[in-house]
Scaffold this motif. Structure first.
Motif, PDB file in Angstrom:
ATOM      1  N   ILE A  25     -21.193  -3.557   7.802  1.00 53.84           N
ATOM      2  CA  ILE A  25     -22.127  -2.949   8.764  1.00 53.84           C
ATOM      3  C   ILE A  25     -22.936  -1.858   8.075  1.00 53.84           C
ATOM      4  O   ILE A  25     -24.158  -1.770   8.241  1.00 53.84           O
ATOM      5  CB  ILE A  25     -21.365  -2.399   9.991  1.00 53.84           C
ATOM      6  N   TRP A  26     -22.251  -1.025   7.265  1.00 49.00           N
ATOM      7  CA  TRP A  26     -22.959   0.043   6.544  1.00 49.00           C
ATOM      8  C   TRP A  26     -24.044  -0.551   5.644  1.00 49.00           C
ATOM      9  O   TRP A  26     -25.190  -0.102   5.660  1.00 49.00           O
ATOM     10  CB  TRP A  26     -21.984   0.868   5.705  1.00 49.00           C
ATOM     11  N   ILE A  86     -27.052  -2.094   7.661  1.00 49.51           N
ATOM     12  CA  ILE A  86     -27.921  -1.076   8.256  1.00 49.51           C
ATOM     13  C   ILE A  86     -28.688  -0.323   7.176  1.00 49.51           C
ATOM     14  O   ILE A  86     -29.884  -0.046   7.325  1.00 49.51           O
ATOM     15  CB  ILE A  86     -27.103  -0.102   9.135  1.00 49.51           C
ATOM     16  N   LYS A 106     -31.533  -2.368   5.833  1.00 54.72           N
ATOM     17  CA  LYS A 106     -32.610  -2.470   6.823  1.00 54.72           C
ATOM     18  C   LYS A 106     -33.405  -1.161   6.923  1.00 54.72           C
ATOM     19  O   LYS A 106     -34.637  -1.185   7.009  1.00 54.72           O
ATOM     20  CB  LYS A 106     -32.002  -2.813   8.191  1.00 54.72           C
ATOM     21  N   THR A 107     -32.699  -0.027   6.898  1.00 54.44           N
ATOM     22  CA  THR A 107     -33.357   1.260   7.147  1.00 54.44           C
ATOM     23  C   THR A 107     -33.605   2.098   5.903  1.00 54.44           C
ATOM     24  O   THR A 107     -34.475   2.961   5.919  1.00 54.44           O
ATOM     25  CB  THR A 107     -32.507   2.105   8.120  1.00 54.44           C
ATOM     26  N   ALA A 165     -26.700   4.594   8.567  1.00 52.24           N
ATOM     27  CA  ALA A 165     -25.722   3.554   8.229  1.00 52.24           C
ATOM     28  C   ALA A 165     -24.306   4.083   8.410  1.00 52.24           C
ATOM     29  O   ALA A 165     -23.426   3.396   8.949  1.00 52.24           O
ATOM     30  CB  ALA A 165     -25.944   3.067   6.798  1.00 52.24           C
ATOM     31  N   LEU A 190     -23.489   4.692  12.320  1.00 47.11           N
ATOM     32  CA  LEU A 190     -23.272   3.475  13.106  1.00 47.11           C
ATOM     33  C   LEU A 190     -22.050   2.688  12.642  1.00 47.11           C
ATOM     34  O   LEU A 190     -21.316   2.133  13.456  1.00 47.11           O
ATOM     35  CB  LEU A 190     -24.528   2.593  13.071  1.00 47.11           C
ATOM     36  N   SER A 191     -21.808   2.666  11.336  1.00 46.08           N
ATOM     37  CA  SER A 191     -20.673   1.877  10.830  1.00 46.08           C
ATOM     38  C   SER A 191     -19.328   2.518  11.154  1.00 46.08           C
ATOM     39  O   SER A 191     -18.334   1.815  11.368  1.00 46.08           O
ATOM     40  CB  SER A 191     -20.795   1.659   9.316  1.00 46.08           C
TER      41      SER A 191
END
Length: 191
Positions: free
Chosen positions: A127-128, A131, A134-135, A141, A144-145
């Motif tokens: 997930i990290w 993200i 993407k960003t 990252a 959210l992760s």
């Protein structure tokens, strides 16, 4: 009771080793607290000394939690004792050697999560990475992760692991308040 104190103390001391600062001095990168964000963690290490330096700091910070937690989990096989080793993250964030001014706890949190459940760690890291790619923003990252271990640990029905995961997430969020403010104003640093 003595076991709890030993685990807590040794985990905290392990976590409080200022890897980024020591590595920066050893590799002639200087005191990384004097550059970039002033943080001793991997993200600032990348800013100060490049990707390889940042990766080395990440690995060392990761191991500061992974090693003590793995040892405790092996010898005690009890989630209560294992959860106490999360104090390595507290050590990283509030190191006694640096007047309690340390890193933001992401790499050490990842190390702790990897030691308690490697599959949760792989998901959290994935997930990290997704993200971040993407960003190109490390803080978003991380923020959210770090929620994923909290959500997943709910299904394990283990109060100690869940409590440690939610406490870690809360700490990471608290340490990222300045990042959150920059994110909301569109001024957060990108790679």
């Amino acid at each position: 009771m003595l076991d709890v104190l030993y685990i807590a103390l040794l985990s905290y001391i392990c976590g409080s080793i200022p890897s980024g600062l020591i590595l920066g001095l050893v590799l002639n990168k200087g005191d990384i607290r004097n550059s970039g964000s002033g943080n001793i963690g991997a993200t600032n290490a990348v800013r100060v000394g490049g990707k390889f330096f940042g990766l080395l700091v990440f690995i060392l910070d990761f191991l500061k939690a992974f090693i003590p937690t793995s040892i405790v989990a092996y010898y005690y096989k009890d989630s209560f004792y294992t959860s106490i080793s999360a104090l390595s993250i507290i050590g990283h964030i509030f190191p006694i050697w640096l007047k309690f001014k340390g890193g933001k706890g992401v790499a050490t949190s990842f190390g702790y999560i990897a030691a308690i459940n490697f599959y949760i760690f792989l998901l959290t890291l994935s997930i990290w990475v997704a993200i971040f790619l993407k960003t190109r923003i490390s803080s978003i990252a991380s923020l959210l992760s770090i929620i994923s271990p909290v959500i997943i640990s709910l299904f394990y029905e283990d109060m100690y692991i869940f409590t440690s995961c939610i406490s870690i997430a809360a700490l990471v969020y608290c340490k990222h308040i300045s990042n959150i403010m920059r994110l909301t104003s569109g001024k957060e640093w990108r790679f």
